[in-house]
Design a protein around this motif. Sequence first.
Motif, PDB file in Angstrom:
ATOM      1  N   ASP A 124       0.974  -1.446   0.041  1.00 48.52           N
ATOM      2  CA  ASP A 124      -0.139   0.434   0.051  1.00 48.52           C
ATOM      3  C   ASP A 124       1.015   1.216   0.045  1.00 48.52           C
ATOM      4  OD1 ASP A 124      -1.638   1.730   0.337  1.00 48.52           O
ATOM      5  OD2 ASP A 124      -2.848   0.817   1.965  1.00 48.52           O
ATOM      6  N   PHE A 125       1.282   1.676  -0.930  1.00 50.39           N
ATOM      7  CA  PHE A 125       2.229   3.308  -1.207  1.00 50.39           C
ATOM      8  C   PHE A 125       0.954   4.380  -0.797  1.00 50.39           C
ATOM      9  CE2 PHE A 125       4.477   5.426  -3.218  1.00 50.39           C
ATOM     10  CZ  PHE A 125       6.353   5.788  -2.820  1.00 50.39           C
ATOM     11  N   GLY A 126       1.402   4.380   0.315  1.00 45.84           N
ATOM     12  CA  GLY A 126       0.687   6.496   0.342  1.00 45.84           C
ATOM     13  C   GLY A 126      -0.235   5.880   0.954  1.00 45.84           C
ATOM     14  N   CYS A 127       0.064   4.958   2.420  1.00 43.27           N
ATOM     15  CA  CYS A 127      -0.988   4.455   2.852  1.00 43.27           C
ATOM     16  C   CYS A 127      -2.312   5.233   3.360  1.00 43.27           C
ATOM     17  CB  CYS A 127      -0.408   3.520   3.802  1.00 43.27           C
ATOM     18  SG  CYS A 127       0.994   4.071   4.687  1.00 43.27           S
ATOM     19  N   GLY A 128      -1.696   6.301   4.198  1.00 41.24           N
ATOM     20  CA  GLY A 128      -2.449   7.005   4.315  1.00 41.24           C
ATOM     21  C   GLY A 128      -3.493   6.559   6.551  1.00 41.24           C
ATOM     22  N   SER A 129      -4.574   6.066   6.143  1.00 36.18           N
ATOM     23  CA  SER A 129      -4.824   5.129   7.474  1.00 36.18           C
ATOM     24  C   SER A 129      -4.858   4.036   7.622  1.00 36.18           C
ATOM     25  CB  SER A 129      -6.434   5.383   6.932  1.00 36.18           C
ATOM     26  OG  SER A 129      -7.309   5.183   6.017  1.00 36.18           O
ATOM     27  N   GLY A 130      -4.104   3.229   6.786  1.00 35.16           N
ATOM     28  CA  GLY A 130      -4.022   1.999   7.007  1.00 35.16           C
ATOM     29  C   GLY A 130      -4.530   1.295   5.716  1.00 35.16           C
ATOM     30  N   ALA A 151      -1.100   2.549  -5.056  1.00 32.64           N
ATOM     31  CA  ALA A 151      -0.784   3.504  -5.332  1.00 32.64           C
ATOM     32  C   ALA A 151      -2.077   4.145  -4.856  1.00 32.64           C
ATOM     33  CB  ALA A 151       0.147   3.494  -6.156  1.00 32.64           C
ATOM     34  N   ASN A 152      -2.635   5.034  -3.920  1.00 34.05           N
ATOM     35  CA  ASN A 152      -3.698   5.467  -4.057  1.00 34.05           C
ATOM     36  C   ASN A 152      -2.774   7.578  -3.291  1.00 34.05           C
ATOM     37  OD1 ASN A 152      -6.333   7.319  -3.946  1.00 34.05           O
ATOM     38  ND2 ASN A 152      -7.147   5.818  -1.855  1.00 34.05           N
ATOM     39  N   ILE A 153      -2.567   7.845  -3.955  1.00 28.86           N
ATOM     40  CA  ILE A 153      -1.821   9.009  -4.235  1.00 28.86           C
ATOM     41  C   ILE A 153      -2.842  10.028  -4.836  1.00 28.86           C
ATOM     42  CG2 ILE A 153       0.183   8.046  -2.320  1.00 28.86           C
ATOM     43  CD1 ILE A 153       1.683   8.614  -5.243  1.00 28.86           C
ATOM     44  N   LEU A 154      -1.894  10.569  -5.860  1.00 25.76           N
ATOM     45  CA  LEU A 154      -1.874  11.133  -6.883  1.00 25.76           C
ATOM     46  C   LEU A 154      -1.369  11.363  -8.033  1.00 25.76           C
ATOM     47  CD1 LEU A 154      -2.826  14.576  -4.679  1.00 25.76           C
ATOM     48  CD2 LEU A 154      -4.282  13.770  -5.278  1.00 25.76           C
ATOM     49  N   ALA A 155      -2.377  12.376  -8.966  1.00 26.30           N
ATOM     50  CA  ALA A 155      -1.319  12.075 -10.418  1.00 26.30           C
ATOM     51  C   ALA A 155      -0.122  12.147 -10.511  1.00 26.30           C
ATOM     52  CB  ALA A 155      -2.063  12.874 -11.351  1.00 26.30           C
ATOM     53  N   GLY A 156       0.688  13.488 -10.090  1.00 25.08           N
ATOM     54  CA  GLY A 156       1.465  14.120  -9.946  1.00 25.08           C
ATOM     55  C   GLY A 156       2.479  13.127  -9.087  1.00 25.08           C
ATOM     56  N   PRO A 157       2.395  13.074  -8.109  1.00 28.52           N
ATOM     57  CA  PRO A 157       3.902  11.611  -7.226  1.00 28.52           C
ATOM     58  C   PRO A 157       3.033  10.448  -8.047  1.00 28.52           C
ATOM     59  CG  PRO A 157       1.682  13.314  -5.983  1.00 28.52           C
ATOM     60  CD  PRO A 157       1.289  13.303  -6.997  1.00 28.52           C
ATOM     61  N   LEU A 158       2.703  10.159  -8.488  1.00 24.02           N
ATOM     62  CA  LEU A 158       2.483   8.864  -9.064  1.00 24.02           C
ATOM     63  C   LEU A 158       3.243   8.896 -10.850  1.00 24.02           C
ATOM     64  CD1 LEU A 158      -1.579   7.944  -9.971  1.00 24.02           C
ATOM     65  CD2 LEU A 158       0.531   7.026  -8.577  1.00 24.02           C
ATOM     66  N   LYS A 159       3.164   9.573 -11.675  1.00 24.09           N
ATOM     67  CA  LYS A 159       4.576  10.228 -12.257  1.00 24.09           C
ATOM     68  C   LYS A 159       5.828   9.882 -12.080  1.00 24.09           C
ATOM     69  CE  LYS A 159       1.721  13.512 -14.729  1.00 24.09           C
ATOM     70  NZ  LYS A 159       1.454  14.819 -14.918  1.00 24.09           N
ATOM     71  N   GLU A 160       5.660  11.259 -10.816  1.00 16.54           N
ATOM     72  CA  GLU A 160       7.573  11.285 -10.988  1.00 16.54           C
ATOM     73  C   GLU A 160       7.535   9.812 -10.240  1.00 16.54           C
ATOM     74  OE1 GLU A 160       9.163  13.583  -6.758  1.00 16.54           O
ATOM     75  OE2 GLU A 160       7.766  14.160  -7.974  1.00 16.54           O
ATOM     76  N   LEU A 161       7.343   9.229  -9.268  1.00 20.90           N
ATOM     77  CA  LEU A 161       7.814   8.090  -8.816  1.00 20.90           C
ATOM     78  C   LEU A 161       7.810   7.002  -8.939  1.00 20.90           C
ATOM     79  CD1 LEU A 161       6.208   9.172  -5.175  1.00 20.90           C
ATOM     80  CD2 LEU A 161       8.797   8.709  -6.092  1.00 20.90           C
ATOM     81  N   LYS A 162       7.122   6.706 -10.412  1.00 16.34           N
ATOM     82  CA  LYS A 162       7.289   5.944 -11.195  1.00 16.34           C
ATOM     83  C   LYS A 162       7.763   4.247 -10.645  1.00 16.34           C
ATOM     84  CE  LYS A 162       8.361   7.447 -15.187  1.00 16.34           C
ATOM     85  NZ  LYS A 162       8.589   8.138 -17.065  1.00 16.34           N
ATOM     86  N   GLU A 163       8.675   4.757 -11.320  1.00  9.91           N
ATOM     87  CA  GLU A 163      10.372   3.683 -10.829  1.00  9.91           C
ATOM     88  C   GLU A 163      10.149   2.943 -10.092  1.00  9.91           C
ATOM     89  OE1 GLU A 163      14.315   5.674 -13.082  1.00  9.91           O
ATOM     90  OE2 GLU A 163      12.602   5.358 -14.387  1.00  9.91           O
ATOM     91  N   VAL A 164       9.891   4.013  -8.585  1.00  7.57           N
ATOM     92  CA  VAL A 164       9.851   3.193  -7.168  1.00  7.57           C
ATOM     93  C   VAL A 164       8.565   2.742  -6.943  1.00  7.57           C
ATOM     94  CG1 VAL A 164       9.499   4.252  -4.758  1.00  7.57           C
ATOM     95  CG2 VAL A 164      11.409   5.745  -6.729  1.00  7.57           C
ATOM     96  N   ILE A 165       7.596   2.685  -8.008  1.00  7.00           N
ATOM     97  CA  ILE A 165       6.267   1.898  -7.213  1.00  7.00           C
ATOM     98  C   ILE A 165       6.987   0.338  -7.723  1.00  7.00           C
ATOM     99  CG2 ILE A 165       4.192   1.909  -7.486  1.00  7.00           C
ATOM    100  CD1 ILE A 165       4.017   5.088  -7.646  1.00  7.00           C
ATOM    101  N   CYS A 166       7.113   1.414  -9.394  1.00 12.38           N
ATOM    102  CA  CYS A 166       7.018  -0.570  -9.943  1.00 12.38           C
ATOM    103  C   CYS A 166       7.642  -1.186  -9.612  1.00 12.38           C
ATOM    104  CB  CYS A 166       7.271  -0.364 -11.219  1.00 12.38           C
ATOM    105  SG  CYS A 166       5.844   0.201 -12.023  1.00 12.38           S
ATOM    106  N   GLY A 167       9.236  -0.533  -9.130  1.00  8.74           N
ATOM    107  CA  GLY A 167      10.415  -1.399  -8.373  1.00  8.74           C
ATOM    108  C   GLY A 167      10.367  -2.778  -7.256  1.00  8.74           C
ATOM    109  N   TYR A 168       8.969  -2.397  -6.369  1.00 11.35           N
ATOM    110  CA  TYR A 168       8.772  -2.799  -5.668  1.00 11.35           C
ATOM    111  C   TYR A 168       7.815  -3.980  -6.356  1.00 11.35           C
ATOM    112  CZ  TYR A 168       9.960   0.297  -1.816  1.00 11.35           C
ATOM    113  OH  TYR A 168      10.526   1.801  -1.363  1.00 11.35           O
TER     114      TYR A 168
END
Length: 293
Positions: free
Chosen positions: A165-171, A229-246
């Motif tokens: 859960d990337f950007g877990c917030g409340s979990g 990954a329930n975050i926002l469009a900007g961070p999703l694009k910026e962190l694509k390699e980090v997210i997919c790297g897991y």
Amino acid sequence: MAWVQIRFAVLADHVDSMSDFLMDIGCQSVTFTASNEQQAIYELKPGDINYWATSTCVGLFDAADDMDFVARSIANHPNMDKDFSYKIEQVEDKDWEREWMDNFHPIKFGERLWICPSWRDIPDPDAINVILDPGLAFGTGTHATTALCLKWLEAMDLSDKTVLDFGCGSGILAIAALKLGAKRAIGIDIDPKAIIASQENAERNGVADQIELYLPEDAPQFDTEVIVANILAGPLKELKEVICGYGQPGTLVALSGILAEQANDVANAYQELTELLPPEQEDEWVRINGKIK
């Protein structure tokens, strides 16, 4: 206690000074909102402060206060435009805590998953129930972005899978995944309050021994079969390699927190890393899901 509020427009540069001024003349609370929906700011990081070019200021006063004096004082403030206009509104006297609690009801996602506030009766004791209250961090299931992810998780077989859960917030998503059969969940968030909230919610739901929670700088490297990954469009694009790297080839991925008009940009950013299905939309928000190549 009876209340009255005054509503007026203020420029971004004068928000702080106007807030201080209102408190000095007896205001009980001050809030600022966008003057129109087009000005809404969605992409802020924890701790960031940003105001709209023109904000709507709402000052709350005791109904016994002299609102003519308040209005004159605001009009004479050195940072207030000479065309100052305002609206005074009576605020209904009610039990605001009770009112707030009454706004949250158990919500069903798919065929078997319920998100239930702790003060409500569980509608179906035999269903999969996640007990979660509004609190320190974002995510109660009431927002379309969270709902889209919960429906996605509910529809799949998570047995023996590890879920990130990337950007877990409340979990909420990690906890729901565990309740739906995942063997392990990992939550990552940039906000320390989210880590605290996720831990507390995991303990409340009896899954604390199956969840690991990290700030990004503390997260170890690991592979997972499911990433949400329930975050926002900007961070999703910026962190694509980090997210997919897991993940690894075949890892299922769901991306949410995306406005409908942002879907193509996000999908294009991920096209080299993933195979994505067409977006699923709820209200003005979409979820894009697929798998890592």
